[in-house]
Design a protein around this motif. Structure first.
Motif, short mmCIF file in Angstrom:
data_model
loop_
_atom_site.label_atom_id
_atom_site.label_comp_id
_atom_site.label_asym_id
_atom_site.label_seq_id
_atom_site.Cartn_x
_atom_site.Cartn_y
_atom_site.Cartn_z
N LEU A 1 5.40 5.05 5.23
CA LEU A 1 5.28 3.94 4.29
C LEU A 1 3.81 3.62 4.04
CD1 LEU A 1 6.80 1.92 2.56
CD2 LEU A 1 6.98 0.45 4.54
N GLN A 2 3.02 3.60 5.11
CA GLN A 2 1.60 3.31 4.95
C GLN A 2 0.92 4.37 4.10
OE1 GLN A 2 -0.19 0.74 4.94
NE2 GLN A 2 -1.02 0.41 6.97
N ALA A 3 1.32 5.65 4.28
CA ALA A 3 0.74 6.73 3.48
C ALA A 3 1.07 6.53 2.00
CB ALA A 3 1.27 8.07 3.98
N THR A 4 2.30 6.14 1.72
CA THR A 4 2.71 5.91 0.33
C THR A 4 1.92 4.77 -0.29
OG1 THR A 4 4.92 6.70 0.84
CG2 THR A 4 4.67 5.39 -1.16
N LEU A 5 1.81 3.67 0.43
CA LEU A 5 1.07 2.52 -0.09
C LEU A 5 -0.39 2.86 -0.32
CD1 LEU A 5 2.65 -0.25 2.16
CD2 LEU A 5 2.98 0.03 -0.31
N THR A 6 -0.98 3.63 0.58
CA THR A 6 -2.38 4.02 0.42
C THR A 6 -2.53 4.94 -0.79
OG1 THR A 6 -2.76 3.81 2.79
CG2 THR A 6 -4.35 5.12 1.56
N GLY A 7 -1.61 5.89 -0.93
CA GLY A 7 -1.67 6.79 -2.07
C GLY A 7 -1.50 6.07 -3.40
N LEU A 8 -0.72 5.00 -3.41
CA LEU A 8 -0.53 4.24 -4.65
C LEU A 8 -1.83 3.62 -5.15
CD1 LEU A 8 2.91 2.50 -4.07
CD2 LEU A 8 2.37 4.31 -5.70
N PHE A 9 -2.76 3.34 -4.24
CA PHE A 9 -4.05 2.80 -4.69
C PHE A 9 -4.77 3.77 -5.61
CE2 PHE A 9 -3.96 -0.52 -1.44
CZ PHE A 9 -4.56 -1.55 -2.12
N ALA A 10 -4.55 5.06 -5.44
CA ALA A 10 -5.21 6.06 -6.27
C ALA A 10 -4.74 5.99 -7.72
CB ALA A 10 -4.96 7.46 -5.71
N ALA A 24 -3.89 -7.88 -9.66
CA ALA A 24 -2.59 -8.31 -9.12
C ALA A 24 -1.90 -7.17 -8.37
CB ALA A 24 -1.71 -8.83 -10.25
N LEU A 25 -1.92 -5.98 -8.93
CA LEU A 25 -1.28 -4.84 -8.28
C LEU A 25 -2.01 -4.45 -6.99
CD1 LEU A 25 0.94 -2.76 -8.33
CD2 LEU A 25 -0.48 -1.35 -9.82
N ALA A 26 -3.34 -4.47 -7.03
CA ALA A 26 -4.12 -4.15 -5.83
C ALA A 26 -3.86 -5.16 -4.72
CB ALA A 26 -5.61 -4.09 -6.17
N ILE A 27 -3.79 -6.43 -5.06
CA ILE A 27 -3.50 -7.46 -4.05
C ILE A 27 -2.09 -7.29 -3.49
CG2 ILE A 27 -3.12 -9.94 -3.72
CD1 ILE A 27 -5.54 -10.41 -5.58
N ALA A 28 -1.12 -7.02 -4.36
CA ALA A 28 0.26 -6.83 -3.90
C ALA A 28 0.35 -5.61 -2.97
CB ALA A 28 1.18 -6.65 -5.09
N LEU A 29 -0.30 -4.52 -3.33
CA LEU A 29 -0.29 -3.34 -2.46
C LEU A 29 -0.96 -3.64 -1.13
CD1 LEU A 29 -1.12 -0.42 -4.92
CD2 LEU A 29 0.97 -0.72 -3.59
N ARG A 30 -2.06 -4.35 -1.17
CA ARG A 30 -2.77 -4.66 0.08
C ARG A 30 -1.96 -5.58 0.97
NH1 ARG A 30 -4.24 -3.27 3.99
NH2 ARG A 30 -6.04 -4.04 5.07
N LEU A 31 -1.25 -6.54 0.39
CA LEU A 31 -0.38 -7.40 1.18
C LEU A 31 0.73 -6.59 1.85
CD1 LEU A 31 -0.05 -10.54 -1.12
CD2 LEU A 31 -1.15 -10.43 1.12
N CYS A 32 1.32 -5.67 1.11
CA CYS A 32 2.34 -4.80 1.70
C CYS A 32 1.75 -3.96 2.82
CB CYS A 32 2.95 -3.90 0.62
SG CYS A 32 3.97 -4.77 -0.56
N GLY A 34 -0.70 -4.75 4.72
CA GLY A 34 -0.92 -5.65 5.85
C GLY A 34 0.34 -5.87 6.66
N VAL A 35 1.46 -6.06 5.97
CA VAL A 35 2.74 -6.24 6.67
C VAL A 35 3.10 -4.99 7.45
CG1 VAL A 35 5.22 -6.58 6.32
CG2 VAL A 35 3.60 -8.00 5.07
N VAL A 36 2.97 -3.83 6.81
CA VAL A 36 3.29 -2.56 7.47
C VAL A 36 2.36 -2.33 8.66
CG1 VAL A 36 3.34 -0.05 7.17
CG2 VAL A 36 4.32 -1.53 5.43
#
Length: 122
Positions: A1-10, A24-32, A34-36
């Motif tokens: 999951l962390q790999a997917t979230l990190t890849g989405l930043f690209a 907004a998308l960058a903040i939402a991804l970063r919050l996710c 953080g939870v993971v």
């Protein structure tokens, strides 16, 4: 999951065409992330404590924290070098690939639940 979230930043710049959407998308991804990461940290500490003898827990956690420290020292330099080589996307893609490879390695080498903490029951 962390790999997917990190890849989405690209691909955030491709998805979000305006600065407010990008932010907004960058903040939402970063919050996710953080939870993971929080879940991962608790699971990692528990796994370490269950995988070693009680007298070795401090040393094992120390090694894990030392490895984290090395990563925190090397990560920004490596990320900067990757950015210089390939632009905005490359650091995220490289990190996502590394996380995916490490996740697979852990999944393949992780002991069965029955084997964790076996020393305590013996």
């Amino acid at each position: 999951l962390q790999a997917t979230l990190t890849g989405l930043f690209a691909i955030v710049p491709l998805i979000a065409s305006t600065p407010p959407r990008w932010l907004a998308l960058a903040i939402a991804l970063r919050l996710c992330q953080g939870v993971v990461a929080t879940i991962y940290e608790v699971a990692l500490s528990s796994l370490i404590m269950c995988s070693v003898k009680p007298t070795s827990v401090a040393a094992a956690l120390g090694v894990q924290e030392a490895a984290r420290g090395v990563g925190l020292m090397l990560g920004p330099a490596l990320g900067g070098a990757l950015f210089e080589l390939g632009g905005f996307k490359l650091p995220f893609i490289a990190c996502a690939c590394a996380l995916l490879a490490l996740g697979l390695a852990v999944a393949l080498t992780l002991p069965a639940d029955d084997d964790l903490g076996a020393d305590e029951n013996a």
